[in-house]
Design an enzyme around this catalytic site. Structure first.
Site, mmCIF file in Angstrom:
data_model
loop_
_atom_site.group_PDB
_atom_site.id
_atom_site.type_symbol
_atom_site.label_atom_id
_atom_site.label_comp_id
_atom_site.label_asym_id
_atom_site.label_seq_id
_atom_site.Cartn_x
_atom_site.Cartn_y
_atom_site.Cartn_z
ATOM 1 N N LYS A 119 0.830 -1.210 0.000
ATOM 2 C CA LYS A 119 0.000 0.000 0.000
ATOM 3 C C LYS A 119 0.866 1.263 0.000
ATOM 4 O O LYS A 119 0.472 2.288 -0.572
ATOM 5 C CB LYS A 119 -0.930 0.019 1.223
ATOM 6 C CG LYS A 119 -1.964 -1.089 1.279
ATOM 7 C CD LYS A 119 -2.885 -1.105 0.074
ATOM 8 C CE LYS A 119 -2.614 -2.270 -0.849
ATOM 9 N NZ LYS A 119 -3.527 -2.318 -2.009
ATOM 10 N N ARG A 132 3.649 12.990 -14.936
ATOM 11 C CA ARG A 132 3.123 12.906 -16.307
ATOM 12 C C ARG A 132 2.072 13.980 -16.575
ATOM 13 O O ARG A 132 1.446 14.005 -17.626
ATOM 14 C CB ARG A 132 2.526 11.520 -16.544
ATOM 15 C CG ARG A 132 3.553 10.399 -16.467
ATOM 16 C CD ARG A 132 2.875 9.053 -16.338
ATOM 17 N NE ARG A 132 2.124 8.709 -17.532
ATOM 18 C CZ ARG A 132 1.008 7.975 -17.547
ATOM 19 N NH1 ARG A 132 0.516 7.528 -16.416
ATOM 20 N NH2 ARG A 132 0.406 7.712 -18.670
ATOM 21 N N HIS A 145 -8.413 7.156 -1.135
ATOM 22 C CA HIS A 145 -8.122 5.717 -1.199
ATOM 23 C C HIS A 145 -6.654 5.441 -0.895
ATOM 24 O O HIS A 145 -6.333 4.571 -0.077
ATOM 25 C CB HIS A 145 -8.498 5.202 -2.582
ATOM 26 C CG HIS A 145 -8.205 3.746 -2.779
ATOM 27 N ND1 HIS A 145 -7.046 3.293 -3.378
ATOM 28 C CD2 HIS A 145 -8.914 2.634 -2.450
ATOM 29 C CE1 HIS A 145 -7.057 1.972 -3.399
ATOM 30 N NE2 HIS A 145 -8.165 1.543 -2.851
ATOM 31 N N TYR A 182 -4.329 -4.313 -16.444
ATOM 32 C CA TYR A 182 -4.902 -3.322 -17.368
ATOM 33 C C TYR A 182 -3.923 -2.156 -17.556
ATOM 34 O O TYR A 182 -3.672 -1.715 -18.686
ATOM 35 C CB TYR A 182 -6.242 -2.820 -16.825
ATOM 36 C CG TYR A 182 -6.824 -1.681 -17.620
ATOM 37 C CD1 TYR A 182 -7.654 -1.926 -18.715
ATOM 38 C CD2 TYR A 182 -6.537 -0.351 -17.290
ATOM 39 C CE1 TYR A 182 -8.180 -0.875 -19.458
ATOM 40 C CE2 TYR A 182 -7.065 0.696 -18.027
ATOM 41 C CZ TYR A 182 -7.880 0.431 -19.103
ATOM 42 O OH TYR A 182 -8.396 1.470 -19.839
ATOM 43 N N GLN A 206 -14.375 -3.631 -9.103
ATOM 44 C CA GLN A 206 -14.007 -2.883 -7.913
ATOM 45 C C GLN A 206 -15.230 -2.604 -7.032
ATOM 46 O O GLN A 206 -15.153 -2.681 -5.803
ATOM 47 C CB GLN A 206 -13.327 -1.567 -8.320
ATOM 48 C CG GLN A 206 -11.945 -1.765 -8.930
ATOM 49 C CD GLN A 206 -11.362 -0.466 -9.450
ATOM 50 O OE1 GLN A 206 -12.029 0.288 -10.158
ATOM 51 N NE2 GLN A 206 -10.123 -0.195 -9.112
#
Length: 277
Positions: A119, A132, A145, A182, A206
């Site tokens: 985590k 980015r 989250h 993914y 999810q």
């Protein structure tokens, strides 16, 4: 004030799991809170200011390695979770924490610690967004989250590194295998995009995990299971709050896409009719 200090010391040093007390970043909350405060400061302030006059970094190779690493670690956590109890030893209905030095119990404890470290590593998700210049990806849901999960997993390592609550880590890590798969495929550019049509179903998965985790955690709130009720209650509340937040994201993202497609089709139809006239 002295009573609060004594309560804190008792909670941290007497009621914790002594097996994990000396592990890296586990003894007290200071190091973890420092990491998370630095993370939020970089994500919301320092990072965007640093990138303001710079071009986005090309991190393709870094992201390939990073996403592949996350897939491997998630597979490892799922495997360890099954082998340490969830395959044929743990009860889905009620499973107390085994605080003994039994090899299987210690194996689960190490799996929970690995999940905690994972985590922390996942905080790099946001760092990469900043570098980015993908600022739109850094939403409240994303930051909430990524900030909460290290805290929740640290609590698990510190006090309850086993038993009923580990089902959350098992399910979450399984979803992350698919999710980072993914992300890994998406790093290969436009040529692979036609094969990534299943992003919508990843979000659905999810959502499903929060339903499963919420229901599973709720079970011990209605029986005499010897598993701490307070952290379980918080876990259940948070699972359904995540369900709400991800549900909003799902509706906003995919309903908007559907409306855009319909509007595009209507515009194309109008154009054809106008040409015909």
């Amino acid at each position: 004030m002295s009573a609060i200090i004594e309560w804190y010391k008792d909670l941290m040093y007497n009621k914790n799991d002594p097996r994990t007390n000396d592990w890296f970043l586990v003894s007290g909350p200071g190091p973890l809170l420092t990491i998370l405060i630095t993370y939020l400061y970089f994500s919301l302030s320092a990072g965007p200011r640093y990138m303001r006059d710079k071009k986005p970094y090309n991190l393709k190779n870094t992201l390939i390695v990073y996403n592949f690493f996350q897939i491997l670690v998630s597979i490892y956590i799922v495997y360890e979770g099954f082998m340490s109890g969830w395959w044929n030893q743990y009860s889905f209905y009620c499973e107390p924490v085994d605080y003994s030095d039994d090899p299987t119990a210690l194996r689960m404890t190490h799996a929970v610690y690995t999940y905690f470290i994972c985590k922390l590593v996942e905080l790099l998700d946001t760092v990469f967004f900043v570098l980015r210049k993908k600022d739109k990806q850094i939403s409240f849901l994303h930051l909430y989250h990524h900030s909460l999960m290290p805290i929740a997993s640290w609590i698990a390592v510190k006090w309850i590194p086993g038993g009923h609550g580990t089902f959350l880590g098992l399910i979450n890590s399984f979803v992350h295998i698919i999710m980072y798969g993914y992300y890994l495929l998406s790093t290969f550019g436009p040529k692979i995009q036609p094969y990534l049509w299943w992003k919508k179903y990843l979000t659905s998965l999810q959502l499903l995990q929060f339903v499963i985790v919420g229901i599973h955690g709720s079970l011990i709130l209605f029986n005499d299971c010897n598993f701490p009720k307070i952290p379980t209650t918080l876990m259940v509340i948070n699972a359904f709050y995540f369900l709400y937040l991800f549900g909003l994201f799902y509706v906003e993202t995919y309903n908007k896409s559907l409306k855009d497609e319909k509007n595009s089709e209507l515009n194309n139809t109008d154009t054809i009719e106008n040409k015909s006239d």
